[in-house]
Design a protein around this motif. Sequence first.
Motif, short mmCIF file in Angstrom:
data_model
loop_
_atom_site.label_atom_id
_atom_site.label_comp_id
_atom_site.label_asym_id
_atom_site.label_seq_id
_atom_site.Cartn_x
_atom_site.Cartn_y
_atom_site.Cartn_z
N ILE A 167 0.82 -1.21 0.00
CA ILE A 167 0.00 0.00 0.00
C ILE A 167 0.86 1.27 0.00
CG2 ILE A 167 -0.25 0.25 2.51
CD1 ILE A 167 -3.08 0.55 -0.14
N ASP A 168 2.10 1.16 0.49
CA ASP A 168 2.96 2.35 0.59
C ASP A 168 3.70 2.65 -0.71
OD1 ASP A 168 2.34 2.85 3.31
OD2 ASP A 168 3.72 1.25 3.91
N ASN A 169 4.04 1.61 -1.50
CA ASN A 169 4.84 1.88 -2.70
C ASN A 169 4.03 1.79 -4.00
OD1 ASN A 169 4.56 -0.86 -3.51
ND2 ASN A 169 6.56 -1.46 -2.72
N PHE A 170 2.73 1.48 -3.89
CA PHE A 170 1.96 1.15 -5.09
C PHE A 170 1.87 2.33 -6.06
CE2 PHE A 170 -1.54 0.11 -7.84
CZ PHE A 170 -1.42 -1.26 -8.01
N TYR A 171 1.50 3.49 -5.55
CA TYR A 171 1.30 4.62 -6.46
C TYR A 171 2.62 5.02 -7.13
CZ TYR A 171 -0.72 8.78 -8.51
OH TYR A 171 -1.16 9.71 -9.42
N GLU A 172 3.68 4.94 -6.37
CA GLU A 172 5.01 5.27 -6.93
C GLU A 172 5.37 4.32 -8.07
OE1 GLU A 172 9.68 5.23 -5.50
OE2 GLU A 172 8.09 5.13 -3.99
N LYS A 173 5.02 3.05 -7.92
CA LYS A 173 5.36 2.05 -8.93
C LYS A 173 4.45 2.11 -10.15
CE LYS A 173 7.37 -1.58 -5.95
NZ LYS A 173 8.44 -2.17 -6.75
N ARG A 174 3.14 2.35 -9.93
CA ARG A 174 2.18 2.22 -11.02
C ARG A 174 1.51 3.53 -11.45
NH1 ARG A 174 0.63 -2.79 -12.90
NH2 ARG A 174 -0.12 -1.40 -14.54
N GLY A 175 1.61 4.58 -10.63
CA GLY A 175 0.95 5.84 -10.98
C GLY A 175 -0.56 5.77 -10.85
N LEU A 176 -1.04 4.75 -10.16
CA LEU A 176 -2.47 4.52 -9.93
C LEU A 176 -2.66 3.98 -8.52
CD1 LEU A 176 -3.36 2.53 -13.20
CD2 LEU A 176 -3.99 4.90 -12.75
N THR A 177 -3.91 3.95 -8.07
CA THR A 177 -4.24 3.22 -6.86
C THR A 177 -4.58 1.78 -7.24
OG1 THR A 177 -6.61 3.68 -6.98
CG2 THR A 177 -5.23 5.33 -5.87
N PRO A 178 -4.56 0.85 -6.28
CA PRO A 178 -4.93 -0.53 -6.62
C PRO A 178 -6.31 -0.65 -7.27
CG PRO A 178 -3.83 -0.48 -4.50
CD PRO A 178 -4.03 0.94 -4.90
N ALA A 179 -7.29 0.10 -6.75
CA ALA A 179 -8.65 0.02 -7.30
C ALA A 179 -8.69 0.48 -8.75
CB ALA A 179 -9.61 0.84 -6.45
N GLN A 180 -7.78 1.37 -9.13
CA GLN A 180 -7.79 1.88 -10.50
C GLN A 180 -7.27 0.86 -11.52
OE1 GLN A 180 -5.67 5.63 -9.58
NE2 GLN A 180 -7.36 6.67 -10.63
N ILE A 181 -6.67 -0.24 -11.04
CA ILE A 181 -6.26 -1.30 -11.96
C ILE A 181 -7.49 -1.86 -12.68
CG2 ILE A 181 -5.26 -3.62 -12.12
CD1 ILE A 181 -3.16 -1.48 -11.65
N ILE A 182 -8.60 -1.96 -11.96
CA ILE A 182 -9.85 -2.44 -12.57
C ILE A 182 -10.30 -1.46 -13.66
CG2 ILE A 182 -12.26 -3.07 -12.14
CD1 ILE A 182 -11.36 -3.52 -9.16
N GLU A 183 -10.25 -0.16 -13.34
CA GLU A 183 -10.65 0.87 -14.29
C GLU A 183 -9.73 0.87 -15.52
OE1 GLU A 183 -13.35 3.55 -12.69
OE2 GLU A 183 -13.54 1.40 -12.39
N LEU A 184 -8.44 0.68 -15.26
CA LEU A 184 -7.46 0.64 -16.35
C LEU A 184 -7.80 -0.47 -17.35
CD1 LEU A 184 -4.58 1.81 -17.25
CD2 LEU A 184 -3.65 -0.21 -16.10
N LYS A 185 -8.08 -1.65 -16.81
CA LYS A 185 -8.39 -2.78 -17.69
C LYS A 185 -9.76 -2.62 -18.33
CE LYS A 185 -7.02 -6.81 -17.07
NZ LYS A 185 -6.91 -8.22 -16.65
N GLY A 186 -10.66 -1.92 -17.67
CA GLY A 186 -11.95 -1.63 -18.29
C GLY A 186 -11.77 -0.78 -19.54
#
Length: 296
Positions: A167-186
Motif C-alpha cells: 500500500i505504501d509503494n503502489f502509487y510510486e510504482k504504477r501511478g495509480l491506486t490498486p482500485a484503479q487497476i480495474i478501471e485501467l483494464k476496463g
Amino acid sequence: MTNKSNVLIIDGMALLFRGFFATAFTGNFMVNSKGIPRNGLFGFLNYFCNAIETFQPTHVICCWDMGSQTFRNDLYKGYKSNRDAPPEELVPQFDLAKDIVSAFQVPNVGIVGYEADDCIGTLAKQLQADHQVTVVTGDQDLLQLVDQQINIAIMKKGQGNYDVFNIDNFYEKRGLTPAQIIELKGLMGDSSDNYPGIKGVGEKTALKLLQQYETIDNMLADKDNLTKGMQNKLDQYAEDLEISRKLAEIYTEVPLTFSIEDALWNKDHSSIHTFLLEDLEFKNPERWLGKLQMAK
C-alpha cells in the motif's frame, strides 16, 4: 515488532505454468519410469520452496483454477476463448502438483465456477484484519488486491526475484491506486483474457484519463469536455467498456469454507519426502526440502 501471523497465498496455476514452459521449449519433459512428465512439477517445486524460503510464512495456502468455465464466461462468451488447450504433457501434472501441495500439508483451494484469482482475493480480504497476507503470482491482475496488510509479490525473470507491491509503494510504482487497476483494464481491455475495452485506447491514454478523472464514472460524467474522438469512442464502445470493467474485477466473495488453522506451515516434511522420492521418482528431494529447514 508485530506478532501477527504471515500468511502466504500461492497462485498454483502461475507457478506450474511457469515451471512447465521454462523447460518445455527444450523438449525436456523429465518423464519418469511410469511415463509421467515432471518438468512442470520440478519448476513448481523450485518456485514453491523459494517463496516459502523468501517470505518465511507462518501459514501457507495454494489456490487453483477448477476448469476453464467460470461465471465470467456467462458474462461474456468470448472470455479467454483465444487460449489454446494446455499441452498434453502438462495435463497429468495438474493433479500431481496438487498432490505435492497436499503432501506438504498445505490446503489446496479452488471452487468450480470461479478463478483462482477470485479465491485468492476472497481469502486475502477475509484474512487481512488479523494477518499479514502476501500473494505470490505472475499475474498483474492481482495488483488490484493490494491493501493494508495485503502485499502482492509478482514473480520476475529468474528464480527468487519478486517485485513486491504494498500500500505504501503502489502509487510510486504504477501511478495509480490498486482500485484503479480495474478501471485501467476496463478502458484498455485485455488481449490475453480476450475482452475488448474501448478499441483504440491503450495504456498511455487510459493512464492519462484515470490520473485526470480517477474513475470511469467521473470521466463519463464529464464526457462533454472530452475530445470529440473520445466522446465517439465512449458512445460506440459503451457496452464493451461496461462488460470489460466487470470482467476485470476480482470477485472477493467466493463461498469458501476455510479454516486458517489448516494452513499452519508444518516443518515435518517426511510425507513429501516419500512422495517425491517414491511416487514421482525425483532422486534428490533434499534439493528442495533442505532449503525449507529455515522456514519458520
